[in-house]
Motif scaffolding. Sequence first.
Motif, PDB file in Angstrom:
ATOM      1  N   THR A  91       0.837  -1.210   0.000  1.00  0.00           N
ATOM      2  CA  THR A  91       0.000   0.000   0.000  1.00  0.00           C
ATOM      3  C   THR A  91       0.869   1.257   0.000  1.00  0.00           C
ATOM      4  N   ILE A  92       1.937   1.222   0.793  1.00  0.00           N
ATOM      5  CA  ILE A  92       2.851   2.365   0.872  1.00  0.00           C
ATOM      6  C   ILE A  92       3.569   2.569  -0.463  1.00  0.00           C
ATOM      7  N   VAL A  93       4.061   1.472  -1.045  1.00  0.00           N
ATOM      8  CA  VAL A  93       4.801   1.564  -2.297  1.00  0.00           C
ATOM      9  C   VAL A  93       3.904   2.104  -3.405  1.00  0.00           C
ATOM     10  N   ARG A  94       2.700   1.567  -3.511  1.00  0.00           N
ATOM     11  CA  ARG A  94       1.787   2.019  -4.581  1.00  0.00           C
ATOM     12  C   ARG A  94       1.429   3.490  -4.392  1.00  0.00           C
ATOM     13  N   ARG A  95       1.196   3.884  -3.177  1.00  0.00           N
ATOM     14  CA  ARG A  95       0.860   5.282  -2.907  1.00  0.00           C
ATOM     15  C   ARG A  95       2.019   6.206  -3.299  1.00  0.00           C
ATOM     16  N   ASP A  96       3.249   5.802  -2.957  1.00  0.00           N
ATOM     17  CA  ASP A  96       4.406   6.636  -3.267  1.00  0.00           C
ATOM     18  C   ASP A  96       4.669   6.702  -4.770  1.00  0.00           C
ATOM     19  N   LEU A  97       4.458   5.593  -5.472  1.00  0.00           N
ATOM     20  CA  LEU A  97       4.634   5.606  -6.921  1.00  0.00           C
ATOM     21  C   LEU A  97       3.573   6.476  -7.597  1.00  0.00           C
ATOM     22  N   ASP A  98       2.349   6.419  -7.102  1.00  0.00           N
ATOM     23  CA  ASP A  98       1.290   7.280  -7.643  1.00  0.00           C
ATOM     24  C   ASP A  98       1.613   8.748  -7.402  1.00  0.00           C
ATOM     25  N   SER A  99       2.109   9.036  -6.195  1.00  0.00           N
ATOM     26  CA  SER A  99       2.472  10.409  -5.861  1.00  0.00           C
ATOM     27  C   SER A  99       3.629  10.898  -6.730  1.00  0.00           C
ATOM     28  N   LEU A 100       4.620  10.031  -6.953  1.00  0.00           N
ATOM     29  CA  LEU A 100       5.741  10.368  -7.822  1.00  0.00           C
ATOM     30  C   LEU A 100       5.255  10.677  -9.233  1.00  0.00           C
ATOM     31  N   THR A 101       4.347   9.849  -9.742  1.00  0.00           N
ATOM     32  CA  THR A 101       3.807  10.066 -11.086  1.00  0.00           C
ATOM     33  C   THR A 101       3.146  11.432 -11.198  1.00  0.00           C
ATOM     34  N   ASN A 102       2.355  11.795 -10.197  1.00  0.00           N
ATOM     35  CA  ASN A 102       1.685  13.097 -10.208  1.00  0.00           C
ATOM     36  C   ASN A 102       2.700  14.240 -10.174  1.00  0.00           C
ATOM     37  N   GLU A 103       3.728  14.093  -9.346  1.00  0.00           N
ATOM     38  CA  GLU A 103       4.748  15.139  -9.236  1.00  0.00           C
ATOM     39  C   GLU A 103       5.498  15.320 -10.560  1.00  0.00           C
ATOM     40  N   LEU A 104       5.904  14.211 -11.170  1.00  0.00           N
ATOM     41  CA  LEU A 104       6.632  14.284 -12.433  1.00  0.00           C
ATOM     42  C   LEU A 104       5.743  14.836 -13.554  1.00  0.00           C
ATOM     43  N   GLU A 105       4.505  14.433 -13.554  1.00  0.00           N
ATOM     44  CA  GLU A 105       3.561  14.907 -14.571  1.00  0.00           C
ATOM     45  C   GLU A 105       3.369  16.417 -14.466  1.00  0.00           C
ATOM     46  N   ASN A 106       3.149  16.906 -13.251  1.00  0.00           N
ATOM     47  CA  ASN A 106       2.969  18.341 -13.048  1.00  0.00           C
ATOM     48  C   ASN A 106       4.230  19.121 -13.412  1.00  0.00           C
ATOM     49  N   TYR A 107       5.378  18.574 -13.019  1.00  0.00           N
ATOM     50  CA  TYR A 107       6.643  19.239 -13.330  1.00  0.00           C
ATOM     51  C   TYR A 107       6.857  19.312 -14.836  1.00  0.00           C
ATOM     52  N   ARG A 108       6.571  18.215 -15.534  1.00  0.00           N
ATOM     53  CA  ARG A 108       6.767  18.199 -16.984  1.00  0.00           C
ATOM     54  C   ARG A 108       5.845  19.192 -17.680  1.00  0.00           C
ATOM     55  N   LEU A 109       4.585  19.253 -17.269  1.00  0.00           N
ATOM     56  CA  LEU A 109       3.645  20.193 -17.878  1.00  0.00           C
ATOM     57  C   LEU A 109       4.084  21.643 -17.643  1.00  0.00           C
ATOM     58  N   GLN A 110       4.601  21.914 -16.457  1.00  0.00           N
ATOM     59  CA  GLN A 110       5.092  23.259 -16.156  1.00  0.00           C
ATOM     60  C   GLN A 110       6.287  23.612 -17.034  1.00  0.00           C
ATOM     61  N   GLU A 111       7.206  22.663 -17.210  1.00  0.00           N
ATOM     62  CA  GLU A 111       8.387  22.917 -18.017  1.00  0.00           C
ATOM     63  C   GLU A 111       8.042  23.088 -19.498  1.00  0.00           C
TER      64      GLU A 111
END
Length: 258
Positions: A91-111
Amino acid sequence: MEKSTLNTQNPNNYIYETKYLKISILGGIRFNNLEALRVTLGINKLIPAKAGNSSNQTTGSTLRQNIDLYNDTSIEKLTRKVAERLEVGTTIVRRDLDSLTNELENYRLQEVEKENKEQRAKKKELTENEIAAAKHFLSQDDLINRTQELIGKSGVIGEEVNRLLMYLIFTSRKTNNPLHCISLGSSGAGKTHLQSKVSELIPEEDKIEMTVLSSNAFYYFNRTELQNKLILIEDLDGAESVLYPLRELQSKKESQKQ
């Protein structure tokens, strides 16, 4: 929600930390293909910092995995692998991977948006006087001959027919169906020189010059980077591998799309 941070200071190695995991995004991410989020991850388990030590410590070996974070099946497999190898709950791993995906996605869109703004800022805007002068020139009779005369005055000497054809082809980059040309001739005949001199008549921000090309070179540009651009390839020797993707982009008009 537990605090997590994405550190992108090193473009070749982003760092993402949560309470339990430290994830390195090796090589950063690509900004040209928004349909996928393929990354190479290095994952370690974190040990909470002890008193007097402000930073967490990693433990055990690093688990490395190349993965598309938009592929749910791959994410599930990686979740189980990380949980088993690093002894962290799924549960922890999946949550952290989902959170990472959101962070990278937002960062990429901003860039991407930042890059688009910078490109728009670099684009030269004509003054009212320049626009009026251009309209006056274009409205006069015998436009082709007057254009030919100005090309000669600019310093492109000789090759009257070829230089005019090449200039008209280069100018067609602004249309919905741009033209393309290949200069053929023996070595030393002046093909590269002619292309170079005529291309000097095109604004710098409208040109993309290429020498060394890989088979995937044209797939690394973002959606608007090739739009209405003049692509100059100096020598086709060694560039045969890019002809297929180039023809594909031309036929789909990907190089003109918004």
